[in-house]
Design a protein around this motif. Structure first.
Motif, PDB file in Angstrom:
ATOM      1  N   GLU A 134       0.849  -1.187   0.000  1.00  0.00           N
ATOM      2  CA  GLU A 134       0.000   0.000   0.000  1.00  0.00           C
ATOM      3  C   GLU A 134       0.885   1.237   0.000  1.00  0.00           C
ATOM      4  N   ASN A 135       0.562   2.163  -0.885  1.00  0.00           N
ATOM      5  CA  ASN A 135       1.315   3.413  -0.955  1.00  0.00           C
ATOM      6  C   ASN A 135       0.433   4.539  -0.429  1.00  0.00           C
ATOM      7  N   PRO A 136       0.597   4.909   0.842  1.00  0.00           N
ATOM      8  CA  PRO A 136      -0.265   5.957   1.421  1.00  0.00           C
ATOM      9  C   PRO A 136      -0.157   7.287   0.685  1.00  0.00           C
ATOM     10  N   ALA A 137       0.975   7.506  -0.029  1.00  0.00           N
ATOM     11  CA  ALA A 137       1.141   8.784  -0.730  1.00  0.00           C
ATOM     12  C   ALA A 137       0.079   8.964  -1.806  1.00  0.00           C
ATOM     13  N   GLU A 138      -0.470   7.853  -2.310  1.00  0.00           N
ATOM     14  CA  GLU A 138      -1.463   7.958  -3.381  1.00  0.00           C
ATOM     15  C   GLU A 138      -2.728   8.663  -2.900  1.00  0.00           C
ATOM     16  N   LYS A 139      -3.155   8.367  -1.663  1.00  0.00           N
ATOM     17  CA  LYS A 139      -4.400   9.009  -1.195  1.00  0.00           C
ATOM     18  C   LYS A 139      -4.162  10.447  -0.749  1.00  0.00           C
ATOM     19  N   LEU A 140      -2.884  10.845  -0.613  1.00  0.00           N
ATOM     20  CA  LEU A 140      -2.576  12.230  -0.238  1.00  0.00           C
ATOM     21  C   LEU A 140      -2.098  13.046  -1.430  1.00  0.00           C
ATOM     22  N   ALA A 141      -2.249  12.475  -2.627  1.00  0.00           N
ATOM     23  CA  ALA A 141      -1.870  13.236  -3.821  1.00  0.00           C
ATOM     24  C   ALA A 141      -2.766  14.464  -3.937  1.00  0.00           C
ATOM     25  N   GLY A 142      -2.186  15.605  -4.213  1.00  0.00           N
ATOM     26  CA  GLY A 142      -2.953  16.832  -4.355  1.00  0.00           C
ATOM     27  C   GLY A 142      -3.040  17.634  -3.080  1.00  0.00           C
ATOM     28  N   PHE A 143      -2.420  17.142  -1.989  1.00  0.00           N
ATOM     29  CA  PHE A 143      -2.395  17.887  -0.735  1.00  0.00           C
ATOM     30  C   PHE A 143      -0.961  18.365  -0.482  1.00  0.00           C
ATOM     31  N   ARG A 144      -0.823  19.646  -0.147  1.00  0.00           N
ATOM     32  CA  ARG A 144       0.524  20.179   0.056  1.00  0.00           C
ATOM     33  C   ARG A 144       0.572  21.133   1.242  1.00  0.00           C
ATOM     34  N   VAL A 145       1.805  21.340   1.725  1.00  0.00           N
ATOM     35  CA  VAL A 145       2.024  22.280   2.823  1.00  0.00           C
ATOM     36  C   VAL A 145       1.813  23.702   2.296  1.00  0.00           C
ATOM     37  N   ALA A 146       1.001  24.502   3.012  1.00  0.00           N
ATOM     38  CA  ALA A 146       0.665  25.853   2.551  1.00  0.00           C
ATOM     39  C   ALA A 146       0.563  26.794   3.757  1.00  0.00           C
ATOM     40  N   ARG A 147       0.789  28.086   3.489  1.00  0.00           N
ATOM     41  CA  ARG A 147       0.729  29.092   4.556  1.00  0.00           C
ATOM     42  C   ARG A 147      -0.438  30.042   4.314  1.00  0.00           C
ATOM     43  N   VAL A 148      -1.185  30.319   5.396  1.00  0.00           N
ATOM     44  CA  VAL A 148      -2.284  31.283   5.324  1.00  0.00           C
ATOM     45  C   VAL A 148      -1.685  32.695   5.426  1.00  0.00           C
ATOM     46  N   LEU A 149      -1.919  33.500   4.396  1.00  0.00           N
ATOM     47  CA  LEU A 149      -1.383  34.867   4.393  1.00  0.00           C
ATOM     48  C   LEU A 149      -2.334  35.843   5.071  1.00  0.00           C
ATOM     49  N   THR A 150      -3.622  35.753   4.730  1.00  0.00           N
ATOM     50  CA  THR A 150      -4.620  36.636   5.352  1.00  0.00           C
ATOM     51  C   THR A 150      -5.861  35.831   5.677  1.00  0.00           C
ATOM     52  N   GLY A 161      -9.104  18.911  -7.602  1.00  0.00           N
ATOM     53  CA  GLY A 161      -8.738  17.629  -8.193  1.00  0.00           C
ATOM     54  C   GLY A 161      -8.331  16.600  -7.163  1.00  0.00           C
ATOM     55  N   ALA A 162      -7.942  17.026  -5.959  1.00  0.00           N
ATOM     56  CA  ALA A 162      -7.584  16.082  -4.902  1.00  0.00           C
ATOM     57  C   ALA A 162      -8.849  15.420  -4.358  1.00  0.00           C
ATOM     58  N   VAL A 163      -8.680  14.170  -3.871  1.00  0.00           N
ATOM     59  CA  VAL A 163      -9.804  13.418  -3.298  1.00  0.00           C
ATOM     60  C   VAL A 163      -9.590  13.301  -1.800  1.00  0.00           C
ATOM     61  N   VAL A 164     -10.568  13.758  -1.020  1.00  0.00           N
ATOM     62  CA  VAL A 164     -10.460  13.721   0.432  1.00  0.00           C
ATOM     63  C   VAL A 164     -10.525  12.256   0.889  1.00  0.00           C
ATOM     64  N   PRO A 165      -9.487  11.733   1.578  1.00  0.00           N
ATOM     65  CA  PRO A 165      -9.466  10.310   1.976  1.00  0.00           C
ATOM     66  C   PRO A 165     -10.642   9.897   2.843  1.00  0.00           C
ATOM     67  N   ALA A 166     -11.102  10.774   3.721  1.00  0.00           N
ATOM     68  CA  ALA A 166     -12.135  10.395   4.688  1.00  0.00           C
ATOM     69  C   ALA A 166     -13.487  10.135   4.053  1.00  0.00           C
ATOM     70  N   ASN A 167     -13.829  10.844   2.973  1.00  0.00           N
ATOM     71  CA  ASN A 167     -15.171  10.682   2.401  1.00  0.00           C
ATOM     72  C   ASN A 167     -15.200  10.491   0.892  1.00  0.00           C
ATOM     73  N   GLY A 168     -14.018  10.493   0.241  1.00  0.00           N
ATOM     74  CA  GLY A 168     -13.972  10.277  -1.198  1.00  0.00           C
ATOM     75  C   GLY A 168     -14.436  11.438  -2.035  1.00  0.00           C
ATOM     76  N   MET A 169     -14.626  12.614  -1.434  1.00  0.00           N
ATOM     77  CA  MET A 169     -15.107  13.782  -2.175  1.00  0.00           C
ATOM     78  C   MET A 169     -13.959  14.404  -2.975  1.00  0.00           C
ATOM     79  N   GLU A 170     -14.210  14.658  -4.255  1.00  0.00           N
ATOM     80  CA  GLU A 170     -13.208  15.319  -5.100  1.00  0.00           C
ATOM     81  C   GLU A 170     -13.368  16.837  -4.962  1.00  0.00           C
ATOM     82  N   LEU A 171     -12.273  17.522  -4.668  1.00  0.00           N
ATOM     83  CA  LEU A 171     -12.304  18.965  -4.494  1.00  0.00           C
ATOM     84  C   LEU A 171     -12.360  19.665  -5.846  1.00  0.00           C
ATOM     85  N   LYS A 172     -13.195  20.715  -5.907  1.00  0.00           N
ATOM     86  CA  LYS A 172     -13.335  21.481  -7.149  1.00  0.00           C
ATOM     87  C   LYS A 172     -13.370  22.970  -6.812  1.00  0.00           C
ATOM     88  N   VAL A 173     -13.116  23.780  -7.826  1.00  0.00           N
ATOM     89  CA  VAL A 173     -13.291  25.233  -7.664  1.00  0.00           C
ATOM     90  C   VAL A 173     -14.801  25.498  -7.615  1.00  0.00           C
TER      91      VAL A 173
END
Length: 800
Positions: free
Chosen positions: A36-52, A97-109
């Protein structure tokens, strides 16, 4: 058993990939079930900083964030409802485009209350990294912005799922697998660092074992002044969660980590919840405990528990009690590391239907020499993470640590294993697996006397050593050898017994019966109608598969019941297998018939059910196919087995009074009900080991020559007692003159007007075969006199 490469490298030095690990594990006998490659379910998630972070213009509980994704582009607008979202926070952003692991929901704009949102800031629960859903993930301020979260979190490390065979208890920990991989040439095994803990003063509580058979040794120490509110170290939490273990608390995680790392279960008690000495003892009959899974268990006096003056705290070797577990308020603990008898653990677990990671290790057999070292390792982790002051270690009892030796000839690798392995290579393999070797003289030759390591409970004899050196070398190195051939044709390898079973299997299938393959083990309840089983397993798969079957009928009747429950109204099942009786195992063919023999129809009328004669016909047909003298078999009373056969509707087929070849008939209705089969059930059993073997040489029978003259048929009507078996009369008539009487059969049976009470009229057709000339009247009369005289011997007289 699951491992990660990161965890494996804790014990194994070397440059290897997950593909190398998988290939090597499969080669040396550890089947890899998946990667099992856990990185596959975290594809599309990245470290980000909140500016405002600004209040949403259309919703009081939402904020509009601008987020730096680290790609050098313009910040993204993200709508977020987390209460901890704020400027400067570093978290995890799910991009479109990322899929949330907990519920399978694909994120969209999408527009949220009129504001466009370009993704989602995530919580630990949404990424299946924990249960926290009160806010979004907060990472350290120096976390590298733009890094894929799988890489940053270490989740990119693949997880290898391995099926460990029951005999390899040493591989129920990462270190055991690392040792095998190192022996196979994949890296070098690192030395195990065992700390030395200087305890301060004696233990604050007494420990002892009062059940030396089930718990020969009980080690422990107390630690005072610990802090269980500290967070589990990231490296430990990450490894446990990667293999599917939820992080609970520092103390629980430490115990779990050592179990999965070194294959050594332990238990940590909250000392404030203990009263008096902590003792390994037999449970009292009817004593109860609430386990860590929240369920209540009623114990018997065959089970071992860990208890104090108040009661039971632990089902020994299986699961701890709920009320003595550690919590955030725990400050003083008792560390327990014990050795439990594998067979006793297995029996307790089966009786309670309770499984756990600890049980799976204890019932296979943990290393009895590792109690002290394991106690030191667990203690060091507690001190490093939670702090505290340890006592000296107390050792109650003595573990079974005797050294086992095996005499071994290195030539066996070729003669028994099929691979000629150089002695130097064998010695290197065995040494790397933990065996030690000494050369000794035996019968004027040099052999090896091998000391088996304490963690290899499965090695008992020289063939086990052959298995070790051949599996590490690789079974693919076994040379293919063609079967012996004569004139270009391979010589047959099947035994006469195997050929007989094949012939009967084909004959039964051709007759319309469906083959079933049932368990060779049954429950006590299923074996009871057959007098119980002679053999029971000490460590069965379950209580329902505990007794080696005394008959094939339990499995077939259970199969018949399942078929009836699924709507089958005509059941014809057969099985060829072994019965396990006190003297030996016996090959047997068994048939069960239930329901309708023929369906209803406009020609046949009502549906016809099976009867005892159908079972008899099946027995005779299959005995004939097996080469048994079916024409000479006697129908006699059934074997005396109370409750199996319906009285008056069953019999045996014998060659003489003692040679029982088969039994057939209607099963007793209570037996059918015992197995939940509806209606009448017919059955037949052929005892294959009772069938006489054919002559080893020469033809089975003489060549057939058609007679020159036509046969002569004569009918005889006899008055006989109603209790006389017609088969006995037919057999007597047929033997009256074996030279000329070639057949005899019953064609009529009558009782009623003209027949005295208590008697029946039996009409028998006798077939006579003249040889060189036709019979004269005097010859026919002499034969008839012999027939009448033979009938008189069994109590039948010629009817006037």
């Amino acid at each position: 058993m699951k491992i990660t490469l990161d965890w494996l490298r804790e014990h194994l030095d070397g440059d290897f990939t997950v593909a190398d690990v998988v290939a090597t594990l499969n080669r040396i006998g550890h089947e890899v079930e998946g990667v099992e490659n856990p990185a596959e379910k975290l594809a599309g998630f990245r470290v980000a900083r909140v500016l405002t972070a600004e209040k949403h213009p259309q919703a009081d509980k939402l904020q509009v964030l601008t987020v730096d994704t680290g790609d050098g582009g313009a910040p993204l607008t993200v709508v977020c409802g987390a209460p901890n979202a704020r400027a400067g926070l570093v978290g995890v952003l799910g991009l479109p485009g990322a899929v949330v692991p907990a519920n399978g929901m694909e994120l969209k704009v999408a527009a949220v209350r009129g504001v466009e949102s370009n993704g989602m800031m995530c919580s630990t629960r949404e990424l299946e990294l924990g249960d926290d859903h009160d806010g979004i993930i907060e990472l350290p301020a120096d976390a590298p912005i733009g890094t894929p979260f799988a890489d940053y979190s270490g989740a990119a490390d693949p997880v290898v799922d391995i099926s460990i065979t029951p005999n390899r208890q040493d591989c129920m920990g990462v270190r055991g697998l690392a040792r095998d991989l190192a022996a196979a040439g994949l890296g070098t095994l690192k030395p195990l660092a065992v700390p030395t803990i200087d305890g301060r003063g004696p233990m604050a509580i007494e420990i002892r074992t009062d059940d030396a058979e089930a718990c020969p040794a009980f080690y422990g120490r107390t630690i005072a002044g610990i802090d269980n509110t500290v967070a589990t170290p990231e490296w430990m939490r990450r490894r446990l969660e990667a293999i599917g273990q939820r992080s609970i608390s520092a103390l629980v995680d430490i115990s779990n980590y050592v179990m999965f790392d070194l294959g050594r279960p332990s238990h940590i008690y909250d000392r404030a919840k203990l009263t008096g000495p902590l003792v390994a003892r037999r449970a009292k009959q009817g004593e109860t405990v609430t386990a860590l899974n929240g369920k209540d268990y009623t114990l018997t006096d065959t089970m071992t528990v860990i208890a104090d003056d108040r009661g039971v705290h632990d089902i020994a070797g299986i699961m701890g009690g709920e009320h003595s577990g550690c919590s955030d308020t725990t400050t003083d603990v008792l560390v327990e590391v014990a050795y439990f008898n594998p067979e006793r653990i297995a029996l307790t677990g089966q009786a309670l239907a309770l499984t756990s990671d600890a049980r799976s290790r204890f019932e296979r057999g943990v290393d009895p020499s590792f109690l002290g070292d394991a106690t030191e390792i667990v203690t060091r982790l507690i001190l490093d993470i939670c702090g505290g002051t340890p006592s000296v270690m107390t050792k109650a009892g003595t573990p079974p640590t005797g050294t086992k030796t095996v005499d071994y000839d290195p030539a066996l690798s070729a003669t028994l294993g099929g691979i000629a392995i150089p002695e130097g290579d064998q010695q290197e393999i065995l040494t790397s697996l933990g065996f030690s070797i000494a050369s000794v003289s035996q019968d004027d030759r040099r052999i090896w006397r091998i000391a088996v390591p304490s963690w290899r409970r499965d090695v008992d004899a020289a063939p086990d050593i052959v298995e070790e050196v051949t599996r590490i070398t690789g079974f693919d190195a076994v040379e293919s050898v063609a079967l012996p051939r004569s004139d270009g044709v391979a010589k047959p390898t099947a035994t006469p017994e195997q050929l007989l079973e094949r012939r009967l299997r084909r004959a039964a299938a051709a007759a319309g019966y469906h083959e079933a393959v049932t368990w060779s083990f049954v429950s006590d309840r299923e074996a009871a109608p057959f007098g119980g089983g002679a053999w029971s397993l000490a460590n069965p798969i379950s209580e329902d598969l505990k007794v080696m079957r005394p008959s094939l009928l339990p499995g077939l009747l259970a199969a018949a019941a399942r078929n009836q429950n699924r709507g089958q109204d005509s059941i014809r099942l057969f099985e060829i297998g072994r019965r396990y009786l006190a003297d030996a195992e016996h090959p047997t063919l068994c048939i069960v018939m239930a329901g309708n023999k023929a369906e209803r129809g406009w020609q046949a009328g009502k549906a016809a059910a099976f009867d005892a004669y159908d079972a008899k016909a099946a027995a005779l047909a299959l005995l004939d196919a097996a080469g048994a003298p079916a024409d000479r078999l006697q129908v006699m009373e059934p074997i005396a087995e109370a409750g199996i056969w319906h009285p008056g509707q069953a019999a045996t087929l014998r060659l003489g009074p003692k040679a029982v070849l088969a039994e057939f008939g209607a099963l007793h209705p209570s037996l059918a009900r015992h197995y939940d089969v509806d209606g009448a059930v017919m059955a037949m059993q052929i005892f294959l080991d009772a069938i006489p073997a054919k002559r080893a040489s020469g033809p089975a029978r003489s060549a057939f020559t058609p007679p020159a003259l036509q046969p002569v048929r004569r009918d005889f009507a006899f008055l006989a007692p109603a209790t006389l078996a017609a088969g006995d009369l037919v057999r007597a008539v047929k033997g009256a003159d074996k030279a000329v009487i070639v057949d005899a059969r019953l064609f009529d049976r009558f009782a009623g007007a003209g027949v005295p009470e208590g008697q029946v009229s039996l009409a028998v057709e006798v077939v006579l075969q003249p040889a060189e000339k036709s019979f004269a009247e005097a010859e026919l009369k002499a034969i008839a006199d012999k027939v009448v005289a033979a009938a008189a011997k069994v109590g039948a007289v010629l009817r006037g």
